[in-house]
Write a protein that holds these residues in place. Sequence first.
Motif, PDB file in Angstrom:
ATOM      1  N   PRO A 136     -29.932  21.564  -0.630  1.00 24.41           N
ATOM      2  CA  PRO A 136     -28.957  20.780   0.136  1.00 24.41           C
ATOM      3  C   PRO A 136     -28.250  21.584   1.212  1.00 24.41           C
ATOM      4  N   GLU A 137     -28.112  22.885   1.009  1.00 26.09           N
ATOM      5  CA  GLU A 137     -27.465  23.728   2.020  1.00 26.09           C
ATOM      6  C   GLU A 137     -28.266  23.827   3.309  1.00 26.09           C
ATOM      7  N   HIS A 143     -35.134  17.192   0.632  1.00 26.90           N
ATOM      8  CA  HIS A 143     -36.056  17.482  -0.460  1.00 26.90           C
ATOM      9  C   HIS A 143     -36.018  18.971  -0.745  1.00 26.90           C
ATOM     10  N   GLU A 144     -35.556  19.328  -1.952  1.00 28.03           N
ATOM     11  CA  GLU A 144     -35.458  20.749  -2.269  1.00 28.03           C
ATOM     12  C   GLU A 144     -36.810  21.354  -2.597  1.00 28.03           C
ATOM     13  N   GLY A 145     -37.614  20.684  -3.384  1.00 27.10           N
ATOM     14  CA  GLY A 145     -38.917  21.216  -3.736  1.00 27.10           C
ATOM     15  C   GLY A 145     -38.885  22.230  -4.849  1.00 27.10           C
ATOM     16  N   GLY A 146     -37.738  22.402  -5.500  1.00 25.37           N
ATOM     17  CA  GLY A 146     -37.703  23.330  -6.630  1.00 25.37           C
ATOM     18  C   GLY A 146     -38.633  22.908  -7.733  1.00 25.37           C
ATOM     19  N   GLU A 147     -38.770  21.605  -7.912  1.00 20.17           N
ATOM     20  CA  GLU A 147     -39.773  21.063  -8.828  1.00 20.17           C
ATOM     21  C   GLU A 147     -40.813  20.334  -7.996  1.00 20.17           C
ATOM     22  N   LEU A 148     -42.063  20.611  -8.258  1.00 22.85           N
ATOM     23  CA  LEU A 148     -43.136  20.101  -7.414  1.00 22.85           C
ATOM     24  C   LEU A 148     -43.543  18.692  -7.815  1.00 22.85           C
ATOM     25  N   GLY A 149     -44.008  17.932  -6.818  1.00 15.90           N
ATOM     26  CA  GLY A 149     -44.611  16.643  -7.106  1.00 15.90           C
ATOM     27  C   GLY A 149     -44.012  15.468  -6.375  1.00 15.90           C
ATOM     28  N   TYR A 150     -42.866  15.651  -5.719  1.00 15.97           N
ATOM     29  CA  TYR A 150     -42.130  14.486  -5.231  1.00 15.97           C
ATOM     30  C   TYR A 150     -42.016  14.401  -3.711  1.00 15.97           C
ATOM     31  N   ALA A 151     -42.594  15.347  -2.993  1.00 13.98           N
ATOM     32  CA  ALA A 151     -42.378  15.409  -1.547  1.00 13.98           C
ATOM     33  C   ALA A 151     -42.865  14.151  -0.838  1.00 13.98           C
ATOM     34  N   TRP A 503     -29.107  17.777  -6.910  1.00  7.96           N
ATOM     35  CA  TRP A 503     -28.931  17.656  -5.456  1.00  7.96           C
ATOM     36  C   TRP A 503     -27.551  17.077  -5.145  1.00  7.96           C
ATOM     37  N   LEU A 504     -27.169  15.999  -5.856  1.00  9.38           N
ATOM     38  CA  LEU A 504     -25.871  15.383  -5.621  1.00  9.38           C
ATOM     39  C   LEU A 504     -24.732  16.344  -5.928  1.00  9.38           C
ATOM     40  N   ARG A 513     -22.217  17.480   4.382  1.00 14.32           N
ATOM     41  CA  ARG A 513     -23.100  16.466   3.804  1.00 14.32           C
ATOM     42  C   ARG A 513     -22.299  15.197   3.560  1.00 14.32           C
ATOM     43  N   ARG A 514     -22.665  14.116   4.201  1.00 19.11           N
ATOM     44  CA  ARG A 514     -21.942  12.866   4.036  1.00 19.11           C
ATOM     45  C   ARG A 514     -22.415  12.137   2.785  1.00 19.11           C
ATOM     46  N   PRO A 515     -21.554  11.366   2.131  1.00 16.10           N
ATOM     47  CA  PRO A 515     -21.929  10.690   0.879  1.00 16.10           C
ATOM     48  C   PRO A 515     -23.083   9.719   1.076  1.00 16.10           C
TER      49      PRO A 515
END
Length: 798
Positions: A136-137, A143-151, A503-504, A513-515
């Motif tokens: 998020p920074e 999409h952080e990608g720390g866990e794979l599969g969701y991009a 992430w939230l 980062r806006r809500p």
Amino acid sequence: MTIAETFPAADEMALVDRYWRAANYLSVGQIYLLDNPLLREPLKAEHVKPRLLGHWGTTPGLNFIYAHLNRIIRARDSSVLYVCGPGHGGPGMVANTYLEGSYSEIYPDIGQDAAGLKRLFRQFSFPGGIPSHAAPETPGSIHEGGELGYALLHAYGAAFDNPELVVACVVGDGEAETGPLAASWHSNKFLNPGRDGAVLPILHLNGYKIAGPTLLARLEHQELADLFSGYGHEVIFVEGADPMTMHRAMAEAMDHCFDRIAAIRQGWREGGDRARPRWPMIVLRSPKGWTGPVEVDGKRVEGFWRSHQVPIADPRSNPAHLEQLEAWMRSYEPETLFDAAGRLDPALAALAPSGERRIGAVPQGNGGLLRRELILPDIRDFGLEIGAPGTTTGEATSALGRFLKRAIELNADAANFRIFGPDETASNRLGAVFEATDRVWMEPVEPYDVALSADGRVMEVLSEHLCQGWLEGYLLTGRHGLFSCYEAFIHIVDSMFNQHAKWLKVSKELPWRRPISSLNYLLTSHVWRQDHNGFSHQDPGFIDLVANKKADIVRIYLPPDANSLLFVADHCLRTYDRVNVIVAGKQPAPQWLSMDAAIAHCSAGIGLWSWAGTDDVGLEPDVVMACAGDVPTVEALAATDLLRQALPNLRIRFVNVVDLMALQSPDQHPHGLSDEDFDALFTREKPVVFAFHGYPALVHRLTYKRKNHANFHVRGFIEEGTTTTPFDMVVLNELDRFHLAIEAIERVPGLNESAAAVKQGFRDRLGEHKRYIVEHGEDMPAIRNWGWPYQTGAEAGD
């Protein structure tokens, strides 16, 4: 004026190559350096970080793609969101947002000079700094990608209802081996060129994951082409290792893909061919660790898995490695990329887009900037008319379906609300929405099909992963949604929920980062009414997982009837930066609260139902009968009825819980009741018999700090189930009215002995129940036809 108009093609590619080298240099610097960011002096051990963290292998390919996206954005004035699938591509995403200037705008202390570069390098994977992912920074990241599969799922979720957006999604070949990603390729069959944006998948094959080869990278060229052609894509290959050859090939591929996207959009939007299009994708095959060390200590690194993380492991203590690191970094010729002050060469800076066209500044990358409030109807227009408690039967989710239908109609022009679910919208009694919209369907429609069209707002596919990922991408880019799912199978996305909650949590700590709208789950077809499907469908444990997360992020609601569900759903759809879990059954059930009473009760989150109990005002009860959940509420009320008939002098207090987190102490959760209010409801020392929707341990976990916790006796799901009758499901788990009434008798001091005959009578009724269902295959009439017998003349819930 475009770059191509400013420079001849060869010069253009030379500039893109230099820009790429600048991004690679900054990426290596982030992994390795504490000081001497521009190598203005010989590299020394003290310039190197003591702990080397980060991942190099995927980064040069990501930088290569970013540079070419910059070129295409400027050439075509396109709006592009970059979704970085390879989990540890953080160095590249940070480097590129720094080069384009968006990073320094958000973090002014990381300036466009040598001092800023030093801070940029130092902060990466360093205490007090930033993580190694596109977290998020990172500006422009959803999409952080720390866990794979969701991009790819996030990319398509971002593209839905974003007609001018192109989402460039890089899928690493390691990520491509995951189950969710494998199913994600079907997302192209839900993209409507007339109203949605486009997704440009870029499959990045660098051959290796952390310690071995990847499956797709070893496929022969034709087999790979056939695979993705079969998924419905036009496949363009960019393959090789020579930088200039690859730059020219990538530029041609990008031009072709954006031409095709423009042609597809134009055809649909001008009323041409409405067949499902074959969207383009790129397969980029380049060496892992491209441009890095070829060998270290005589072992292969570039083009091999050893480049995955930190190719040169210990330059701080190994002089030969320090020398090799310096040679590697100097190979990018930083003196030709940055001026004396440490600023990027103006000719290179001109390659980046400007303003909101920069990938790090595209508004969809900070979706709260685009978020508009959802227009919602008045819940009173959809509530059930209730007389005395329990005299009306209704389906809670059917009432919600009518509410959602109207919400879809009210937000039709905004095109910012969708419902997601795995083929269960109608099954979950939300079918009224199909009076206002259809399921999204881009395939051919047969004359006998029902509620299918390209313009629908209900996303159904038999994959919880796809539904969750699409919804996350949709929310992260500024829209609203609801995910309806069978309770047992929401576990399929446990880990996806984890990542979104994290992430939230981080995003809420970043003022820029806006809500974004909350992630709202409706879990129905729940454990207590999966008697027909059996044990495989019986699991209420998702709420246990949710309760683990930061208190400021999660909410869990267990409305007891239809009017309560309407209030809770309306509330959740208005919230932001939360994960809201609503558990509500879909079967016909007694209704307890008028709309006014439901609003008052759910606003408090927990409350005493005076009409159900027998405790006098000013006197403490003998026992507190508490409940959370629709079926537990029915059983707790039925148990209270049994006790009132058999033991009329027993003082019973009845408490219903809607907001589960109210049970926690206020220092643990913002919705927690004060100790004074909690004690006023549950007393300080009287027994509490608690009928709970889920696993009993969760209630104990939430209440362990309360004064009366030792007297809480919780009954819930104890992992007993089968295909049986509805009432037998609660009996198997000892949550039924008879077990609850027996528990109360056993816990009230002195009552166990004096009411032994009453207790035995309840046990006899349990035996009668078992014999009856085995013979008749349904519950006893006294169970099926039970209703609340005490009519006070007051409106329900007063």
